[in-house]
Write a protein that holds these residues in place. Structure first.
Motif, PDB file in Angstrom:
ATOM      1  N   PHE A  90       0.850  -1.178   0.000  1.00 27.97           N
ATOM      2  CA  PHE A  90       0.000   0.000   0.000  1.00 27.97           C
ATOM      3  C   PHE A  90       0.892   1.236   0.000  1.00 27.97           C
ATOM      4  N   SER A  91       0.622   2.182  -0.885  1.00 25.46           N
ATOM      5  CA  SER A  91       1.451   3.377  -0.942  1.00 25.46           C
ATOM      6  C   SER A  91       0.611   4.616  -1.180  1.00 25.46           C
ATOM      7  N   TYR A  96       4.859   4.151   2.183  1.00 25.64           N
ATOM      8  CA  TYR A  96       4.248   2.887   1.804  1.00 25.64           C
ATOM      9  C   TYR A  96       4.437   1.870   2.918  1.00 25.64           C
ATOM     10  N   SER A  97       3.642   0.823   2.872  1.00 25.42           N
ATOM     11  CA  SER A  97       3.766  -0.256   3.842  1.00 25.42           C
ATOM     12  C   SER A  97       3.432  -1.567   3.155  1.00 25.42           C
ATOM     13  N   THR A  98       3.939  -2.654   3.707  1.00 24.90           N
ATOM     14  CA  THR A  98       3.702  -3.982   3.156  1.00 24.90           C
ATOM     15  C   THR A  98       2.999  -4.836   4.188  1.00 24.90           C
ATOM     16  N   SER A  99       1.958  -5.533   3.775  1.00 27.26           N
ATOM     17  CA  SER A  99       1.222  -6.411   4.676  1.00 27.26           C
ATOM     18  C   SER A  99       1.223  -7.826   4.108  1.00 27.26           C
ATOM     19  N   CYS A 105      -3.535  -3.539   6.984  1.00 23.98           N
ATOM     20  CA  CYS A 105      -3.304  -2.180   6.497  1.00 23.98           C
ATOM     21  C   CYS A 105      -4.424  -1.293   7.027  1.00 23.98           C
ATOM     22  N   PHE A 116      -2.752   0.266  -4.424  1.00 24.70           N
ATOM     23  CA  PHE A 116      -2.751  -1.078  -3.869  1.00 24.70           C
ATOM     24  C   PHE A 116      -2.110  -1.998  -4.908  1.00 24.70           C
ATOM     25  N   GLN A 146       0.157   2.092  15.051  1.00 24.25           N
ATOM     26  CA  GLN A 146       0.229   0.829  14.331  1.00 24.25           C
ATOM     27  C   GLN A 146      -0.734  -0.172  14.953  1.00 24.25           C
TER      28      GLN A 146
END
Length: 304
Positions: A90-91, A96-99, A105, A116, A146
């Motif tokens: 997800f950015s 951005y982050s990674t799940s 997320c 996505f 978080q």
């Protein structure tokens, strides 16, 4: 080059409406979604349910990249995505982050567009709702929190939402009120679980000040809302403020007074009613009482 999505197919889906015993055509997939790569459409929605502005859906999809271009109608929406299979990236403009499998997320209210991306087949469970309509206030300070995928709240939420999707087909008209209330409580609990753990007392005061500055103009914002956003009890909040010889209620009132004074100074002919509403006091009487009880000695006499 963007691949335009089929707006008609992405805009609606026949899902179970918990406020009615029959199926209804509902805007489940936002028409602001653009498919950049791969296939993504209503056919990817395995099961879904909704009531009001609250949506729950299980989605399975092959590798894809989509962009969610938010519009004012969704600026206040909060979205939780439980990744049950595969890995999602997800950015947005904020990073951005990674799940991965078992990851979560979280997308807070705002105007940012989100991308996505899935490079493998994925399955996700989504839970979205309008935070304002549920009385949930989210500040910039809360956005840094978080959600722990293994937290009791997250585990209970996933189990409940999965069960809701299964049992919604059995709900008869008029019998959904308990589910509505339970789902609303769950939404509030999930948001509270994302609040960053308080560090030093000074840090808590800094966060409180930033939150007050963001929300002072909202008449419904008060000490309970402030404590909820910060993820602490009202007693803890009052104890921290007492150490600096103040109260959270006074801090909120002082912020509103500052806004009111600025408005009056910039426009001396402004109506008191307009100033009271715009500064968060809500009424002229409340504004006048606050001015009279203010500790600031240089208050213009004509305002009293």
């Amino acid at each position: 080059m963007k691949k335009p999505s089929d707006a008609s197919s992405l805009a609606t889906s026949r899902v179970r409406d918990l406020s009615d015993s029959s199926f209804s055509s509902t805007p489940l997939v936002d028409p602001g979604i653009t498919v950049l790569r791969g296939d993504f459409s209503v056919s990817n929605i395995v099961e879904a349910a909704h009531f009001g502005t609250t949506f729950v859906a299980r989605i399975r999809a092959n590798p894809h990249v989509i962009v969610w271009e938010r519009d004012p109608a969704t600026y206040e929406h909060i979205l939780f995505i439980f990744v049950t299979h595969g890995t999602m990236v997800f950015s947005s403009t904020g990073g951005y982050s990674t799940s991965p499998d078992g990851g979560i997320c979280l997308i807070y209210p705002g105007a940012e567009d989100f991308t996505f991306e899935s490079k493998t087949p994925t399955e996700v469970l989504t839970f979205s709702f309008d935070g304002r309509k549920l009385g949930i206030l989210v500040s910039e300070t809360t956005r840094s929190g978080q959600l722990r995928a293994n937290s009791p709240t997250a585990r209970v939420a996933y189990a409940y939402l999965s069960s809701l999707l299964k049992t919604s087909k059995e709900i008869q008209g008029g019998s959904d009120k308990p589910l509505r209330e339970m789902t609303q409580h769950l939404a509030r609990a999930l948001v509270a679980d994302t609040a960053p753990v308080s560090g030093s007392k000074e840090h808590l005061l800094e966060r409180a000040t930033a939150t007050i500055n963001n929300w002072a103009t909202s008449p419904s914002f008060g000490v309970p809302s402030l404590a909820s956003i910060l993820g602490v009890s009202r007693r803890t909040l009052e104890r921290v403020y007492a150490e600096v010889h103040e109260t959270p209620g006074f801090a909120i009132r002082a912020a509103r007074l500052k806004i009111a004074r600025t408005m009056i100074a910039s426009n001396p002919t402004a109506r008191f009613e307009s100033v009271a509403v715009a500064s968060g006091f809500g009424s002229v009487d409340s504004l006048r009482r606050a001015l009279k009880s203010s500790r600031i000695s240089d208050e213009p006499r004509e305002l009293l």
